[in-house]
Every structure is written in structure tokens, then in C-alpha cells.
Write a protein that holds these residues in place. Structure first.
Motif, PDB file in Angstrom:
ATOM      1  N   VAL A  21       0.836  -1.203   0.000  1.00  0.00           N
ATOM      2  CA  VAL A  21       0.000   0.000   0.000  1.00  0.00           C
ATOM      3  C   VAL A  21       0.870   1.251   0.000  1.00  0.00           C
ATOM      4  N   SER A  22       1.972   1.235   0.710  1.00  0.00           N
ATOM      5  CA  SER A  22       2.840   2.416   0.747  1.00  0.00           C
ATOM      6  C   SER A  22       3.422   2.723  -0.638  1.00  0.00           C
ATOM      7  N   LEU A  23       3.604   1.694  -1.451  1.00  0.00           N
ATOM      8  CA  LEU A  23       4.137   1.893  -2.798  1.00  0.00           C
ATOM      9  C   LEU A  23       3.173   2.656  -3.706  1.00  0.00           C
ATOM     10  N   LEU A  24       1.897   2.662  -3.368  1.00  0.00           N
ATOM     11  CA  LEU A  24       0.925   3.441  -4.143  1.00  0.00           C
ATOM     12  C   LEU A  24       1.092   4.943  -3.908  1.00  0.00           C
ATOM     13  N   ASP A  25       1.695   5.293  -2.777  1.00  0.00           N
ATOM     14  CA  ASP A  25       1.970   6.688  -2.428  1.00  0.00           C
ATOM     15  C   ASP A  25       0.701   7.557  -2.473  1.00  0.00           C
ATOM     16  N   LEU A  26      -0.374   7.053  -1.879  1.00  0.00           N
ATOM     17  CA  LEU A  26      -1.644   7.776  -1.842  1.00  0.00           C
ATOM     18  C   LEU A  26      -1.667   8.757  -0.676  1.00  0.00           C
ATOM     19  N   PRO A  27      -2.331   9.893  -0.837  1.00  0.00           N
ATOM     20  CA  PRO A  27      -2.380  10.872   0.249  1.00  0.00           C
ATOM     21  C   PRO A  27      -3.278  10.409   1.407  1.00  0.00           C
ATOM     22  N   ASP A  28      -2.829  10.694   2.618  1.00  0.00           N
ATOM     23  CA  ASP A  28      -3.603  10.406   3.829  1.00  0.00           C
ATOM     24  C   ASP A  28      -4.149   8.980   3.791  1.00  0.00           C
ATOM     25  N   CYS A  29      -3.269   8.032   3.572  1.00  0.00           N
ATOM     26  CA  CYS A  29      -3.645   6.648   3.279  1.00  0.00           C
ATOM     27  C   CYS A  29      -3.336   5.717   4.452  1.00  0.00           C
ATOM     28  N   TYR A  30      -4.293   4.843   4.748  1.00  0.00           N
ATOM     29  CA  TYR A  30      -4.167   3.861   5.822  1.00  0.00           C
ATOM     30  C   TYR A  30      -4.777   2.534   5.397  1.00  0.00           C
ATOM     31  N   ILE A  31      -4.306   1.461   5.990  1.00  0.00           N
ATOM     32  CA  ILE A  31      -5.061   0.214   5.984  1.00  0.00           C
ATOM     33  C   ILE A  31      -5.830   0.230   7.298  1.00  0.00           C
ATOM     34  N   ALA A  32      -7.124   0.029   7.201  1.00  0.00           N
ATOM     35  CA  ALA A  32      -7.976   0.275   8.367  1.00  0.00           C
ATOM     36  C   ALA A  32      -8.913  -0.900   8.644  1.00  0.00           C
ATOM     37  N   ALA A  33      -9.771  -0.677   9.616  1.00  0.00           N
ATOM     38  CA  ALA A  33     -10.863  -1.573   9.987  1.00  0.00           C
ATOM     39  C   ALA A  33     -10.337  -2.902  10.527  1.00  0.00           C
ATOM     40  N   GLY A  34     -10.826  -4.011   9.960  1.00  0.00           N
ATOM     41  CA  GLY A  34     -10.482  -5.332  10.482  1.00  0.00           C
ATOM     42  C   GLY A  34      -9.012  -5.669  10.428  1.00  0.00           C
ATOM     43  N   PHE A  35      -8.278  -5.023   9.561  1.00  0.00           N
ATOM     44  CA  PHE A  35      -6.845  -5.266   9.450  1.00  0.00           C
ATOM     45  C   PHE A  35      -6.156  -5.036  10.796  1.00  0.00           C
ATOM     46  N   ASP A  57      -9.176  -3.251   3.870  1.00  0.00           N
ATOM     47  CA  ASP A  57      -9.707  -1.918   3.580  1.00  0.00           C
ATOM     48  C   ASP A  57      -8.589  -0.891   3.545  1.00  0.00           C
ATOM     49  N   VAL A  58      -8.380  -0.321   2.359  1.00  0.00           N
ATOM     50  CA  VAL A  58      -7.398   0.741   2.171  1.00  0.00           C
ATOM     51  C   VAL A  58      -8.180   2.034   1.963  1.00  0.00           C
ATOM     52  N   ILE A  59      -7.909   3.003   2.817  1.00  0.00           N
ATOM     53  CA  ILE A  59      -8.586   4.288   2.682  1.00  0.00           C
ATOM     54  C   ILE A  59      -7.547   5.374   2.422  1.00  0.00           C
ATOM     55  N   TYR A  60      -7.955   6.369   1.662  1.00  0.00           N
ATOM     56  CA  TYR A  60      -7.097   7.526   1.415  1.00  0.00           C
ATOM     57  C   TYR A  60      -8.003   8.725   1.212  1.00  0.00           C
ATOM     58  N   PHE A  61      -7.400   9.908   1.161  1.00  0.00           N
ATOM     59  CA  PHE A  61      -8.184  11.137   1.022  1.00  0.00           C
ATOM     60  C   PHE A  61      -7.531  12.018  -0.023  1.00  0.00           C
ATOM     61  N   ASP A  62      -8.231  12.162  -1.163  1.00  0.00           N
ATOM     62  CA  ASP A  62      -7.693  12.948  -2.262  1.00  0.00           C
ATOM     63  C   ASP A  62      -8.821  13.726  -2.935  1.00  0.00           C
ATOM     64  N   LEU A  63      -8.968  14.984  -2.561  1.00  0.00           N
ATOM     65  CA  LEU A  63     -10.004  15.842  -3.142  1.00  0.00           C
ATOM     66  C   LEU A  63      -9.762  16.136  -4.619  1.00  0.00           C
ATOM     67  N   ASN A  64      -8.528  15.982  -5.085  1.00  0.00           N
ATOM     68  CA  ASN A  64      -8.189  16.309  -6.472  1.00  0.00           C
ATOM     69  C   ASN A  64      -8.391  15.151  -7.447  1.00  0.00           C
ATOM     70  N   VAL A 121      -9.918   2.514  13.164  1.00  0.00           N
ATOM     71  CA  VAL A 121      -8.495   2.523  13.463  1.00  0.00           C
ATOM     72  C   VAL A 121      -7.739   2.136  12.196  1.00  0.00           C
ATOM     73  N   GLY A 122      -6.622   2.803  11.956  1.00  0.00           N
ATOM     74  CA  GLY A 122      -5.846   2.521  10.755  1.00  0.00           C
ATOM     75  C   GLY A 122      -4.353   2.578  11.027  1.00  0.00           C
ATOM     76  N   VAL A 123      -3.607   1.941  10.127  1.00  0.00           N
ATOM     77  CA  VAL A 123      -2.152   1.915  10.248  1.00  0.00           C
ATOM     78  C   VAL A 123      -1.564   2.145   8.855  1.00  0.00           C
ATOM     79  N   ARG A 124      -0.391   2.776   8.829  1.00  0.00           N
ATOM     80  CA  ARG A 124       0.289   3.007   7.557  1.00  0.00           C
ATOM     81  C   ARG A 124       1.790   2.989   7.758  1.00  0.00           C
TER      82      ARG A 124
END
Length: 178
Positions: A21-35, A57-64, A121-124
């Protein structure tokens, strides 16, 4: 939370997923929930093997982000790197539409709307290689083996999730709280 970071660091599968997931280099990104949640509950229940995950579950936040199907491209990339996993990648910048909420301000804010507090809860993996863990509601209830209703969601949604996911069967020491 150092305790969760240590648990993740001792789990080769989770470390591999975090690296991919870190290789995707997504903004504000976490693996969350059951993970994260399931790992903590497994350890507290002294399970000899980890409970299999239905998805990651991978979540990130990108308004653009302009392509509403961009998440599919990220899921495909993750499937190439770590196959045989049900990757669920979602841009939280737009999930408020689906959930009929006010716009979220970041990934942590989006998690604050999830039906159970212990799921939020999430981790990155950070650029320096270290892990960072965040929670919308803190970590006490997670480590106290609780499943707590988030009042931002209907009680019926919470109860349906508790029952359909068999959490009380898989982790019998859990306590449902409202």
C-alpha cells in the motif's frame, strides 16, 4: 499507538500488505478496519493463528482525484503485488455522498463515521519506514474488548454488523456497548 505498531511489525502478512500500500503513495492513506481491529482481538484472545480477513480496507483522502473509478486501478496494482486478497480501496473524500454525511475533512474524520468505534483505526507505513497508527476514538475500548456503537450511525446498522459478522462467536470475550 506503539502496542499496535509492535503487533503489526510481528506479523509478516500485515507488513507485506503495508509495504504494498505504501508503494501506491496515496495521500492520507491507511489500511484500516479489520486489518487492525482483528489483530488486536486475536492477540487478546490468545489465538494460535490469525483470523482470516474477508478483505483489506485501504482508505485515502484525495479531493483532487477526478476519475471516480480510480480506486479500481489501485486495487488492480495491489492484486499484482499481493494477489489472492480482496482489496477494497476507497477515496474517503467522496464517501460522504454514499453515506449521506457532511463532507469529510480527512481519512481520520471519515473513520469517525464508521458504525463501530473499534473499527475506526488505521495503520500506515511512513516514508521513513516506520509505522503510524491512528484511531478516531482512541484505543482503550479496542484493548478492553468492546464493540461500541458509534452514535453517528443508526443503532440498527451497528447491530446488524455485529450479528452478521459473528464477532461474538469468533471473539467470545467481546462486550457490546452503546
Amino acid at each position: 499507538m506503539d502496542r499496535i505498531v509492535k503487533l503489526c511489525e510481528s506479523d509478516e502478512f500485515r507488513l507485506s500488505a503495508l509495504e504494498c500500500v505504501s508503494l501506491l503513495d496515496l495521500p492520507d492513506c491507511y489500511i484500516a478496519a479489520g486489518f487492525v481491529r482483528n489483530l488486536v482481538w486475536d492477540v487478546l484472545h490468545e489465538k494460535s493463528s490469525i483470523t482470516p480477513l474477508n478483505d483489506i480496507d485501504v482508505i485515502y483522502f484525495d479531493l483532487n482525484e477526478s476519475n471516480p473509478d480510480q480506486y479500481k486501478k489501485y486495487e488492480n496494482k495491489l492484486n499484482v503485488m499481493l494477489p489472492n486478497i480482496n482489496w477494497q480501496v476507497r477515496n474517503q473524500a467522496f464517501m460522504h455522498f454514499r453515506n449521506n454525511d457532511a463532507p469529510y475533512i480527512d481519512s481520520l474524520d471519515a473513520m469517525s463515521y464508521w458504525p463501530e468505534k473499534e473499527t475506526a483505526v488505521g495503520v500506515r507505513r511512513l516514508k521513513d519506514g516506520s509505522l503510524e497508527c491512528v484511531s478516531a476514538f482512541g484505543f482503550d475500548s479496542l484493548f478492553n474488548l468492546q464493540i461500541t456503537h458509534n452514535p453517528k450511525r443508526l443503532k440498527s446498522i451497528f447491530e446488524e454488523r455485529v450479528n452478521s459478522k459473528d464477532w461474538l462467536v469468533i471473539w467470545p470475550q467481546l462486550k457490546v456497548t452503546y
